[in-house]
Scaffold this motif. Structure first.
Motif, PDB file in Angstrom:
ATOM      1  N   SER A  80       0.866  -1.005  -0.118  1.00  0.00           N
ATOM      2  CA  SER A  80       0.195  -0.092  -0.196  1.00  0.00           C
ATOM      3  C   SER A  80       0.897   1.250  -0.175  1.00  0.00           C
ATOM      4  O   SER A  80       0.677   2.296  -0.806  1.00  0.00           O
ATOM      5  N   LYS A  81       1.955   1.381   0.816  1.00  0.00           N
ATOM      6  CA  LYS A  81       2.889   2.494   1.033  1.00  0.00           C
ATOM      7  C   LYS A  81       3.562   2.584  -0.262  1.00  0.00           C
ATOM      8  O   LYS A  81       3.757   3.597  -0.820  1.00  0.00           O
ATOM      9  N   ARG A  82       3.959   1.685  -1.091  1.00  0.00           N
ATOM     10  CA  ARG A  82       4.472   1.842  -2.397  1.00  0.00           C
ATOM     11  C   ARG A  82       3.703   2.108  -3.395  1.00  0.00           C
ATOM     12  O   ARG A  82       4.014   3.197  -4.292  1.00  0.00           O
ATOM     13  N   PHE A  83       2.451   1.763  -3.555  1.00  0.00           N
ATOM     14  CA  PHE A  83       1.532   2.074  -4.402  1.00  0.00           C
ATOM     15  C   PHE A  83       1.162   3.783  -4.313  1.00  0.00           C
ATOM     16  O   PHE A  83       1.081   4.196  -5.180  1.00  0.00           O
ATOM     17  N   ARG A  84       1.107   4.116  -2.899  1.00  0.00           N
ATOM     18  CA  ARG A  84       0.696   5.295  -2.572  1.00  0.00           C
ATOM     19  C   ARG A  84       1.831   6.394  -3.182  1.00  0.00           C
ATOM     20  O   ARG A  84       1.685   7.450  -3.941  1.00  0.00           O
ATOM     21  N   ASN A  85       2.924   6.092  -2.816  1.00  0.00           N
ATOM     22  CA  ASN A  85       4.244   6.994  -2.895  1.00  0.00           C
ATOM     23  C   ASN A  85       4.356   6.926  -4.519  1.00  0.00           C
ATOM     24  O   ASN A  85       4.953   8.063  -5.053  1.00  0.00           O
ATOM     25  N   THR A 102      -2.505  13.982   3.026  1.00  0.00           N
ATOM     26  CA  THR A 102      -3.342  14.921   2.330  1.00  0.00           C
ATOM     27  C   THR A 102      -3.225  15.070   1.079  1.00  0.00           C
ATOM     28  O   THR A 102      -4.153  15.181   0.119  1.00  0.00           O
ATOM     29  N   ALA A 103      -1.856  14.990   0.404  1.00  0.00           N
ATOM     30  CA  ALA A 103      -1.575  15.062  -0.961  1.00  0.00           C
ATOM     31  C   ALA A 103      -2.170  13.934  -1.699  1.00  0.00           C
ATOM     32  O   ALA A 103      -2.870  14.173  -2.835  1.00  0.00           O
ATOM     33  N   PHE A 104      -2.350  12.685  -1.169  1.00  0.00           N
ATOM     34  CA  PHE A 104      -2.994  11.519  -1.886  1.00  0.00           C
ATOM     35  C   PHE A 104      -4.495  11.562  -1.563  1.00  0.00           C
ATOM     36  O   PHE A 104      -5.267  11.405  -2.386  1.00  0.00           O
TER      37      PHE A 104
END
Length: 210
Positions: A80-85, A102-104
């Motif tokens: 999930s963190k990899r996908f979001r970043n 907030t950016a995402f």
């Protein structure tokens, strides 16, 4: 209702894990999709090829959710963190405060939000509450998307399940499943995929009677 009747005929006996998020393996209905097979074979690791598939807007939403389902929950990766970043970087999402959170949350599309939330919920299936905020935001963007609603209710049912309220865990998933029988759409999960949700509800029904 005819579609619903056909679906009930498909319901079979399946061995389940201990909760909605860890038990409903609807990816099995999409094994004809090569990337779903690759996701299952990856043993939970999101490869660059899988990431490319998830962000490609030409691929169907239901198939992407099946890929995430195939990645599963029993692994050590923080997909999930990899996908979001990755999304934040490639789309240059920005926020004046709150950083990546907030950016995402404010800039991501509905699909990006649901994919991130589902990945996060699977990784934190014991405490998936944080994923609901992203799913609620996704539903605000596309309130008629049944696939997003179903993932939302799946995660919410996990919260109820963890607190021992199995009645609500069943009720909310079933409410969305009924809606599929009333609305025709090529973008929805197909009936063979929904079977896995019904199978789990059927399991809960019989399990609670014991």
């Amino acid at each position: 209702m005819k579609k619903l009747a056909v679906l009930f005929l498909l319901v079979g006996k399946i061995a389940f894990a201990d909760s909605p998020l860890t038990s409903i393996d609807f990816y099995k209905a999409y094994l004809n999709v090569p990337m779903v097979k690759k996701a299952k074979a990856s043993k939970g690791k999101m490869t660059p090829e899988i990431m490319t598939f998830l962000v490609d807007e030409e691929n169907q939403q239901a198939e992407k959710l099946a890929v995430i389902n195939a990645l599963g929950w029993n692994h050590k990766y923080r997909n999930s963190k990899r996908f979001r970043n990755y999304i934040i970087k490639t789309k240059r999402y920005r926020s004046d405060f709150g950083g990546k959170y907030t950016a995402f949350l404010w800039n991501a599309t509905a699909n990006e939000l649901v994919f991130y939330a589902y990945l996060s919920a699977l990784e934190n299936y014991g405490q998936p509450l944080d994923a609901l905020e992203y799913l609620e935001k996704a539903m605000e963007k596309v309130p008629k998307d049944l696939n997003i609603k179903l993932v939302y209710e799946l995660v919410r049912s996990q919260v109820y399940y963890e607190t021992g309220d199995r009645l609500l865990a069943k009720k909310n998933i079933n409410k969305v499943l009924m809606a599929y029988s009333e609305i025709e759409s090529d973008t929805h999960f197909d009936m063979s995929a929904l079977r896995y949700f019904y199978d789990f509800l059927n399991y809960l029904l019989h399990h609670d009677k014991k």
